[in-house]
Structure formats: structure tokens, C-alpha cells
Scaffold this motif. Structure first.
Motif, PDB file in Angstrom:
ATOM      1  N   THR A 117     -18.815  -5.069 -17.661  1.00  0.00           N
ATOM      2  CA  THR A 117     -20.101  -5.781 -16.811  1.00  0.00           C
ATOM      3  C   THR A 117     -19.966  -5.111 -15.651  1.00  0.00           C
ATOM      4  O   THR A 117     -21.037  -4.829 -15.086  1.00  0.00           O
ATOM      5  CB  THR A 117     -19.970  -7.360 -17.225  1.00  0.00           C
ATOM      6  N   ARG A 142     -20.553  -1.439 -15.128  1.00  0.00           N
ATOM      7  CA  ARG A 142     -22.064  -1.373 -15.490  1.00  0.00           C
ATOM      8  C   ARG A 142     -22.912  -1.541 -14.332  1.00  0.00           C
ATOM      9  O   ARG A 142     -23.701  -0.927 -13.895  1.00  0.00           O
ATOM     10  CB  ARG A 142     -22.414  -2.111 -16.715  1.00  0.00           C
ATOM     11  N   PRO A 195     -26.768   1.402 -21.764  1.00  0.00           N
ATOM     12  CA  PRO A 195     -25.395   1.753 -21.462  1.00  0.00           C
ATOM     13  C   PRO A 195     -24.579   1.518 -22.902  1.00  0.00           C
ATOM     14  O   PRO A 195     -24.865   0.421 -23.203  1.00  0.00           O
ATOM     15  CB  PRO A 195     -24.978   1.159 -20.455  1.00  0.00           C
ATOM     16  N   GLU A 197     -25.071   0.977 -12.134  1.00  0.00           N
ATOM     17  CA  GLU A 197     -26.484   0.879 -12.157  1.00  0.00           C
ATOM     18  C   GLU A 197     -27.187   0.674 -11.011  1.00  0.00           C
ATOM     19  O   GLU A 197     -28.026   0.923 -10.521  1.00  0.00           O
ATOM     20  CB  GLU A 197     -26.986  -0.309 -13.209  1.00  0.00           C
ATOM     21  N   ILE A 250     -21.466   0.606 -24.059  1.00  0.00           N
ATOM     22  CA  ILE A 250     -20.140   0.008 -23.404  1.00  0.00           C
ATOM     23  C   ILE A 250     -19.076  -0.103 -24.791  1.00  0.00           C
ATOM     24  O   ILE A 250     -19.246  -0.768 -25.692  1.00  0.00           O
ATOM     25  CB  ILE A 250     -20.382  -1.261 -22.912  1.00  0.00           C
ATOM     26  N   SER A 309     -33.046   4.714 -15.941  1.00  0.00           N
ATOM     27  CA  SER A 309     -32.151   4.831 -17.176  1.00  0.00           C
ATOM     28  C   SER A 309     -33.336   5.034 -18.300  1.00  0.00           C
ATOM     29  O   SER A 309     -34.079   4.516 -18.593  1.00  0.00           O
ATOM     30  CB  SER A 309     -31.830   3.441 -17.281  1.00  0.00           C
TER      31      SER A 309
END
Length: 154
Positions: free
Chosen positions: A102, A105, A123, A109, A125, A119
Motif C-alpha cells: 500500500t 503504491r 497496479p 501514484e 501488487i 494510469s
């Protein structure tokens, strides 16, 4: 003239190398006809590489809840030279996260938002213990970004 997809991924371990290589293989799939894909270490990527690309795929391990120092170094060196010159650049992100990814990211971002990049994919992950399906997911992500670029969708 072919479009360019730049993959900037920090791969300090064999597993993350596999993710980077899989994303590159997906981007170079035979179905993708008019896209050249190149993968660079964040230490080797320079603003001119990004300026020559029509899309970028970022990859990083999660380090202490944040992106790798190498990817942060890339942004530190390239942010201002790219600011206002790459607005709308399509981007995607993959993270190899030992925990939840988290913070990593959010950090990437935030920088991409500052650059006004767009984007084009949620994403990827890769959380928790290593799983072989991460490799296929990275390949699919590379192919998705390249195919979208090839088709003129972004």
C-alpha cells in the motif's frame, strides 16, 4: 515508426528479475506489431528515455513500506526534467510486496499524479510469499500496456 514502451524496474533479486523479464516478454509478444519495448534499471534510465517513450511501466520491490531507493532515485533525477513535458503519459506499475504494498503504491501514484501521468491499469501488487503465478501476471501486464499502445487506445 514504432511506438516505444519503456520499462523502468528495479530488480535486485532473482524473483523481481523474473517479473521484469516477464513484463518485457509480454510487451514483445508476437501479437504486438508496432511497439518497441526496452527495460532499464532505474539507475540507467534518464529523462530522454522517458521523453522518447509513448508509455512507461514501472516496477519495484516494496522496501520498508516504500518504493525501492533505486526507483526513488530515478524520480529524483527525472521529475523536474519531465514535468510538463510528459503530461498524460500512460503508465502502469508492478510491485513485489512482502506485506501489502500500500505505501509503495501510494508513493509511486503520488509522484505520477504530480507528473500528470495517466494510469492505464490497476497496479499489479504481488503480495506475500512468492508464487509462480506472479510471473504470468507480470507478463500479462506488459502485454496489456504494449497492446493498448499498439492499438492506439492510449
Amino acid at each position: 515508426m514504432p511506438k516505444r514502451l519503456l520499462i523502468v524496474a528495479h530488480a535486485p533479486s532473482p524473483n523481481i528479475e523474473r517479473l521484469r523479464d516477464a513484463a518485457l516478454a509480454g510487451a514483445r509478444a508476437p501479437e504486438i506489431e508496432d511497439v518497441e519495448a526496452q527495460a532499464l534499471s532505474p539507475f540507467d534510465a534518464r529523462p530522454e528515455h522517458v521523453l522518447a517513450a509513448q508509455a512507461i511501466l514501472l516496477g519495484t520491490p516494496e522496501n520498508l513500506g516504500y518504493m525501492s531507493g533505486a526507483l526513488k532515485d530515478f524520480f529524483d533525477r527525472c521529475y523536474y526534467p519531465l514535468l510538463e513535458k510528459t503530461e498524460g503519459l500512460p503508465y502502469a506499475l508492478f510491485i513485489r510486496a512482502g506485506s501489502d504494498g500500500t505505501g509503495t503504491r501510494r508513493a509511486v501514484e503520488s509522484i505520477a499524479t504530480g507528473l500528470r501521468w495517466r494510469s492505464v491499469h490497476e497496479p499489479l501488487i504481488c503480495r506475500g510469499p512468492w508464487r509462480e503465478e506472479f510471473v504470468e501476471e507480470a507478463r500479462d501486464l506488459g502485454m496489456f500496456v504494449a497492446a493498448g499502445l499498439d492499438a492506439g487506445i492510449f
